[in-house]
Structures are given as C-alpha cells and as structure tokens.
Design a protein around this motif. Structure first.
Motif, short mmCIF file in Angstrom:
data_model
loop_
_atom_site.label_atom_id
_atom_site.label_comp_id
_atom_site.label_asym_id
_atom_site.label_seq_id
_atom_site.Cartn_x
_atom_site.Cartn_y
_atom_site.Cartn_z
N GLU A 1 0.91 -1.25 -0.06
CA GLU A 1 0.02 0.11 -0.18
C GLU A 1 0.91 1.34 -0.06
OE1 GLU A 1 -2.41 -0.24 3.43
OE2 GLU A 1 -3.73 -1.92 2.36
N ARG A 2 0.38 2.24 -0.49
CA ARG A 2 0.91 3.70 -0.40
C ARG A 2 0.34 4.45 0.46
NH1 ARG A 2 4.06 6.16 -4.19
NH2 ARG A 2 4.15 8.38 -4.27
N PRO A 3 1.13 4.68 1.46
CA PRO A 3 0.64 5.61 2.77
C PRO A 3 0.59 7.24 2.20
CG PRO A 3 2.71 5.04 3.05
CD PRO A 3 2.40 4.33 2.02
N GLU A 4 -0.43 8.01 2.35
CA GLU A 4 -0.53 9.30 2.13
C GLU A 4 0.06 10.18 3.04
OE1 GLU A 4 -1.42 10.10 -0.75
OE2 GLU A 4 -2.37 7.88 -1.10
N ILE A 5 1.49 10.26 2.74
CA ILE A 5 2.38 11.18 3.87
C ILE A 5 3.00 12.33 3.03
CG2 ILE A 5 2.87 9.17 5.30
CD1 ILE A 5 5.38 8.55 3.82
N ALA A 6 2.81 12.68 1.81
CA ALA A 6 3.36 13.59 1.38
C ALA A 6 2.33 14.49 0.17
CB ALA A 6 4.37 13.07 0.24
N GLN A 7 1.06 14.46 0.57
CA GLN A 7 -0.03 15.05 0.13
C GLN A 7 -0.27 14.76 -1.37
OE1 GLN A 7 0.61 19.34 0.83
NE2 GLN A 7 0.09 18.94 2.88
N SER A 8 -0.29 13.28 -1.62
CA SER A 8 -0.29 13.08 -2.98
C SER A 8 -1.76 12.33 -3.14
CB SER A 8 0.52 11.72 -3.12
OG SER A 8 0.54 11.34 -4.58
N THR A 9 -2.30 12.64 -4.30
CA THR A 9 -3.59 12.20 -4.84
C THR A 9 -3.59 11.01 -5.74
OG1 THR A 9 -3.75 14.05 -6.22
CG2 THR A 9 -4.57 14.34 -4.17
N THR A 10 -2.49 10.83 -6.19
CA THR A 10 -2.37 9.59 -7.26
C THR A 10 -2.20 8.25 -6.27
OG1 THR A 10 -0.94 11.11 -8.46
CG2 THR A 10 -0.93 8.72 -8.90
N PRO A 11 -2.98 7.45 -6.55
CA PRO A 11 -2.99 6.24 -6.12
C PRO A 11 -1.66 5.32 -6.23
CG PRO A 11 -4.30 5.93 -8.17
CD PRO A 11 -4.07 7.42 -7.71
N ASN A 12 -1.70 4.06 -5.37
CA ASN A 12 -0.72 3.12 -5.60
C ASN A 12 -0.38 2.77 -6.74
OD1 ASN A 12 1.50 1.54 -4.35
ND2 ASN A 12 -0.10 -0.20 -4.67
N SER A 13 0.68 2.58 -7.23
CA SER A 13 0.98 1.95 -8.80
C SER A 13 2.24 1.23 -8.74
CB SER A 13 1.36 2.99 -9.85
OG SER A 13 2.22 4.00 -9.35
N PHE A 14 2.55 0.53 -7.33
CA PHE A 14 4.15 -0.04 -7.39
C PHE A 14 3.61 -1.50 -7.34
CE2 PHE A 14 7.29 -2.30 -4.94
CZ PHE A 14 8.55 -1.75 -5.50
N PRO A 15 4.41 -2.24 -8.10
CA PRO A 15 5.27 -2.02 -9.36
C PRO A 15 4.27 -1.85 -10.40
CG PRO A 15 5.05 -4.34 -9.06
CD PRO A 15 4.43 -3.85 -8.11
N SER A 16 4.91 -1.55 -11.80
CA SER A 16 4.55 -1.47 -13.21
C SER A 16 4.17 -2.98 -13.65
CB SER A 16 5.23 -0.52 -14.00
OG SER A 16 4.63 -0.66 -15.38
N GLY A 17 2.88 -3.42 -13.83
CA GLY A 17 2.75 -4.65 -14.19
C GLY A 17 3.14 -4.43 -15.86
N HIS A 18 2.97 -3.66 -16.72
CA HIS A 18 3.05 -3.43 -17.89
C HIS A 18 4.75 -3.64 -18.09
CE1 HIS A 18 -0.81 -1.75 -18.33
NE2 HIS A 18 -0.39 -1.88 -19.71
N ALA A 19 5.47 -2.86 -17.18
CA ALA A 19 6.99 -3.17 -17.44
C ALA A 19 7.67 -4.56 -17.12
CB ALA A 19 7.62 -1.94 -16.70
N THR A 20 7.00 -5.02 -15.98
CA THR A 20 7.15 -6.49 -15.69
C THR A 20 6.88 -7.34 -16.57
OG1 THR A 20 6.53 -5.88 -13.48
CG2 THR A 20 6.73 -8.18 -13.85
N ILE A 21 5.71 -7.26 -17.38
CA ILE A 21 5.61 -8.37 -18.28
C ILE A 21 6.25 -8.07 -19.53
CG2 ILE A 21 3.66 -9.13 -19.92
CD1 ILE A 21 1.88 -8.53 -17.76
N ALA A 22 6.80 -6.91 -20.15
CA ALA A 22 7.63 -6.67 -21.14
C ALA A 22 8.93 -6.98 -20.93
CB ALA A 22 7.59 -5.04 -21.38
#
Length: 298
Positions: free
Chosen positions: A120-141
């Motif tokens: 999970e991505r804790p909201e500790i830096a006033q970010s509104t972008t959801p969790n995206s770790f890691p990239s599934g597209h890059a992993t599969i490529a």
C-alpha cells in the motif's frame, strides 16, 4: 590412443562462478531491490515528493500519439506468448526450457499483481495519485523478453535482445509519460523480472547444450550488443542526472525537466537489468562448445 572426454568438467572452461550460483545471485539481487525501492520511494515522504514532482510535468501535449505498445500487453496476449514459447521449445526439443520460460512470464505477472495489492501507498506527502507499485506493463515486457531469449537459438539472441529491449524501454517511457507510473514502479518491475529469470535459470535446465543451433562462433556481433547496452545505460543515466539537476536548480521545481529525469531513470533501469542478464548469460563472448570435448583419435 583414445582420449576420453572429461564429463565432470564445468559447462564453461575456467569460470570463476558456476552457472547456478551466478543466476542465484541475480535472483537474490532482484529479491532485495523490490522491498528496498518500495521502502525508500513509497514509505518515505521525501521519496513520495521526489517522484510526484515528475507527475507534475505530465501534460496532454507530452503524450505519445498512440498507446498501442501498452495495449498490446493483456491477458490474452500473455497466454498467446506462453503458447508460442511452448511451440518453439517443442520444435527445438527443449520442453523443460520452454516450461521454465513460461514460468518466468506467468510468475512475474502474478508477483507484480500480488505486490501491487499488498504494498500500500501511505498518504504522507499530500499525494492524490493512487498506488502504482510496481508496473505490471513493464514487468511483463521484461519477463517476456527474458522468456523468449531462453527458447531462442543462441545465434539469434543478439537481435532479439535489441528489439525486445527497445520495446521494454518504450513501454517504461510510455507509462511514465502518461502519468500511470513513477520511476520506482519501473525499478520494482525490473527487479521482479530479474528475480524470476534468476530463479528459473538457477534451478532449471541449461538453456544451451553446446549444439550447433545453440551457439554462435562469431564474437563480434555479441560484443556490439554488449556495447550498445552498456553505452545506452550510461547515456540515459547521465541525461537523467543532468535533467534532475536542471529541474531542481534555482529553488523552484521545473516539473518538465524532472519528468525527463524520470523517463531517463526508467529507461536506464530497463537497460541495466537487460545488460546484467545478457552478461550473466555469457552472451558477450563465444564459449567453448561441447565439440571441444569430443574424443580425439590418434
């Protein structure tokens, strides 16, 4: 007098590290990188602020004209890729290797999905972008590239490596430019693919048997590929550092420059992992083949 070949000799004459240990170390490296990057970039406010600064540089005018490279990566395409890998392995009578290649793709994709759900991505830096770790597209490529290389005859791997790397770099760039992923997402994806190819190559069967279709006696093409990979890694890394310095100079963040830095860092991550796998596979030189160990008649 008949000379009996030494059946106990290692697969390559005089290697400093055995094949299984070499790949095992790469698997361990990938295993360590994933939580390390997650801890530094996702679980700290500094890491979140630095990465989110790049997202501020994403603008509609920056987007590539087509997202075809990203849309190619889907469940049906992954399954089709596994079928193709199995078919090539069957044609080359390397079913065990084909099975291992399939594991690299499927296990990497499953691991990426699992990590994204539990990390999970804790909201500790006033970010509104959801969790995206890691990239599934890059992993599969990347996993697809490593799997295809396992069933590809040795003499064709240079071309396949360059084409596959170009595609993986393009995918990594698109995900960052579209604002889908941060740099840490790409690094995590690279580490997951590295982990699974390391595990499969360490515990699985030898990919090369020293047969004619597995070798390439010419060292020059391999050295060219090695040079391209290493120079590409160094150049993208240096450009990324320069862009980051420009983006942070003067006290005010230039989000466009920081986005360029993020793209270059993502590209360098992909190139670095491919380079490591290429070198670990001893593709940068021509190994002595089994024909050197055939009995000699006097």
């Amino acid at each position: 007098m008949t000379r009996t070949p030494d059946r106990t000799a290692p697969e390559s004459r005089g290697p400093s590290v055995s094949r299984r240990l070499r790949w095992g170390l790469l698997a361990a490296l990938g295993f360590v990188i994933v939580p390390s990057v997650y801890a530094a970039a996702v679980l700290t406010s500094v890491g979140q602020r630095v990465e989110d600064a790049a997202l501020g540089g994403v603008r509609e005018s920056d987007l590539f004209g087509s997202d075809t490279a990203l849309n190619v990566i889907s469940v049906p395409v992954i399954l089709l890729l596994v079928v193709v890998i199995a078919a090539v392995a069957f044609a080359r009578r390397r079913l065990a290797v084909g099975l291992g290649a399939g594991v690299v793709v499927l296990a990497s994709a499953a691991t990426s999905t699992l990590v994204k759900r539990i990390a999970e991505r804790p909201e500790i830096a006033q970010s509104t972008t959801p969790n995206s770790f890691p990239s599934g597209h890059a992993t599969i490529a990347l996993a697809a590239l490593f799997a295809v290389l396992m069933v590809t005859p040795r003499r064709f791997r240079g071309v396949v490596t360059l084409l596959g790397t170009a595609y993986a770099v393009f995918v990594a760039n698109q995900t960052v430019v579209y604002g889908w992923h941060r740099v840490s997402d790409i690094v995590g994806a690279c580490a997951i693919a590295l982990f699974w190819v390391g595990v499969v190559r360490a515990v699985g069967p030898r990919v090369d048997r020293g047969e004619r279709g597995d070798r390439d006696g010419s060292r020059a093409p391999r050295r060219v590929v090695t040079t391209i990979l290493l120079i590409g890694t160094a150049v993208t890394f240096l450009v990324g550092v320069v862009a980051l310095v420009v983006g942070l100079a003067g006290g005010s963040h230039d989000h466009g420059a920081i986005l360029v830095a993020g793209r270059m860092a993502s590209s360098a991550s992909v190139l670095a992992v491919v380079s490591v796998v290429w070198l670990a596979d001893r593709q940068h030189h021509a190994d002595r083949t089994d024909t050197a160990a055939l009995p000699a008649q006097r």
